[in-house]
Enzyme design. Sequence first.
Site, mmCIF file in Angstrom:
data_model
loop_
_atom_site.group_PDB
_atom_site.id
_atom_site.type_symbol
_atom_site.label_atom_id
_atom_site.label_comp_id
_atom_site.label_asym_id
_atom_site.label_seq_id
_atom_site.Cartn_x
_atom_site.Cartn_y
_atom_site.Cartn_z
ATOM 1 N N THR A 83 0.867 -1.186 0.000
ATOM 2 C CA THR A 83 0.000 0.000 0.000
ATOM 3 C C THR A 83 0.903 1.235 0.000
ATOM 4 O OG1 THR A 83 -0.237 -0.238 2.401
ATOM 5 C CG2 THR A 83 -2.029 -1.064 1.032
ATOM 6 N N ASN B 268 -0.189 10.253 5.725
ATOM 7 C CA ASN B 268 -1.350 9.879 6.537
ATOM 8 C C ASN B 268 -2.428 10.941 6.552
ATOM 9 O OD1 ASN B 268 -0.929 7.176 8.002
ATOM 10 N ND2 ASN B 268 1.073 8.142 8.052
ATOM 11 N N THR C 77 -8.250 10.071 1.342
ATOM 12 C CA THR C 77 -8.784 10.939 0.284
ATOM 13 C C THR C 77 -7.853 11.036 -0.920
ATOM 14 O OG1 THR C 77 -7.812 12.850 1.406
ATOM 15 C CG2 THR C 77 -10.107 12.322 1.884
ATOM 16 N N GLU D 279 6.531 4.736 7.017
ATOM 17 C CA GLU D 279 6.013 5.813 6.178
ATOM 18 C C GLU D 279 6.828 7.096 6.357
ATOM 19 O OE1 GLU D 279 1.375 4.447 5.669
ATOM 20 O OE2 GLU D 279 1.904 5.779 7.332
ATOM 21 N N LYS E 245 4.118 -7.085 4.121
ATOM 22 C CA LYS E 245 3.835 -5.697 3.797
ATOM 23 C C LYS E 245 3.603 -4.960 5.107
ATOM 24 C CE LYS E 245 0.705 -3.370 3.308
ATOM 25 N NZ LYS E 245 0.319 -2.180 4.164
ATOM 26 N N THR F 155 2.662 -8.896 12.174
ATOM 27 C CA THR F 155 2.798 -7.622 11.480
ATOM 28 C C THR F 155 1.575 -7.372 10.649
ATOM 29 O OG1 THR F 155 4.198 -6.313 10.066
ATOM 30 C CG2 THR F 155 3.991 -8.628 9.516
#
Length: 429
Positions: A173, A424, A429, A302, A205, A216
């Site tokens: 993702t 995030n 959106t 991230e 992932k 995880t």
Amino acid sequence: MGAIRPLEVPSGTDELAAFGITPCEGGVCAAEGIRAAGVCANLRGDPNRRDLALVAADNSCVCAGVFTQNRFCAAPVQVSRERAARGVARAVVLNSGNANASTGAPGVEVAKRVAAIVAAELGCDEEEVLLGSTGVIGKPLELDGFVSGVPMAARALAHSVEAAHDAARAVMTTDTMPKESSYAFEVAGSNDGARATVHVGGFVKGSGMIQPNMATMLCVLTTDADVTAQAAQAALRAATSKTFNKVTVDSDTSTNDTCILLATGAAGNARIDQDSADFAAFCAAIKAVCEDLARMIAADGEGATKLVTVDVLGAANEQDAETVARSIANSPLVKTAIFGHDANWGRVAAAAGKCGVDFDQYDVDIDLLGVPVLRKGLPLPMDEEDMLRRFEGPEVPIVISLGVGNATARVWTCDLSHEYIVINGDYRT
């Protein structure tokens, strides 16, 4: 007075060398009797992006699983947890883009129908199909993409490095890279005096919403070892507790955390149970794969620019050691200081001191980037230019000794950058 030496972090027994465990190619397809595929099923609205993965054994095989303890657990977790408890499976089907979480009874029904589609393609019982989903929470998961995508994936199943890589990419993702690992080692063969080569491999992932409380985000492990279901479950749970459960990107535990192990028994080894001489080697290999994948998750957090390893030494007990390690690893001030290349050991000391663990500050030593910066609670001279050079490396080690006992803990995390907010803030959106 001589130079102050850095703290010594216990390395423990070199299990890989002791058991002759070495890296090999193949990822999730390293194990004999396993095929994989990753295809574009248009589940994400992007016909050019892989979003459906299928990992299948040639025959029904032993399975083990660990799952999220988040009470908002997703539909695929509810279905897979019940099925994995049987200890037998044939395949795992995974999708990205939609978590199928907080979708109620309809979400569970969709998960079961996806499994039924896979079972029809493979010619197996639908109870032998486990699932994993990742993506947006609270959005109904539509079946259309699976109706066309699962047959496509079944046709693409292959036992190859490329197939394993495709499957690893299909579950990404916000991950910036696929995460794969595999090892091989020898154990007693099924015939007296013979030796058999066993493989363990897998993919994972995970990039955000990562502080697992089982394993995880999504992970599929495979092995061709002949192993009992009880031994497989014990090995998997032991490995996840020491690897995936020691990772934190942002202190959030996902609704979809799933880690599944398939064991085909195709290696021709003497069956491994928890009393077998080779059980320790099997556990070490499972742990090796999981540790590689866990470090990749932390490094690919991230927006991350650094992998951070936090070692706590000298704690009164293991729980205290882990509490301090997590307090440091989850501290926004520590994480942002690392992002800014600021050797601010005071952030580390403050994070350790706030978490409720009993110690005397004047017993505490801290190393940052391999450099002693605090001894007995008091700062040491620090060369700021040298520290800036050290920050150029990909990994930032933090070591703190509490001076209370002999217990230790290690946690992996990453820095906190502007990009984490961007990713995030715009995720849904």
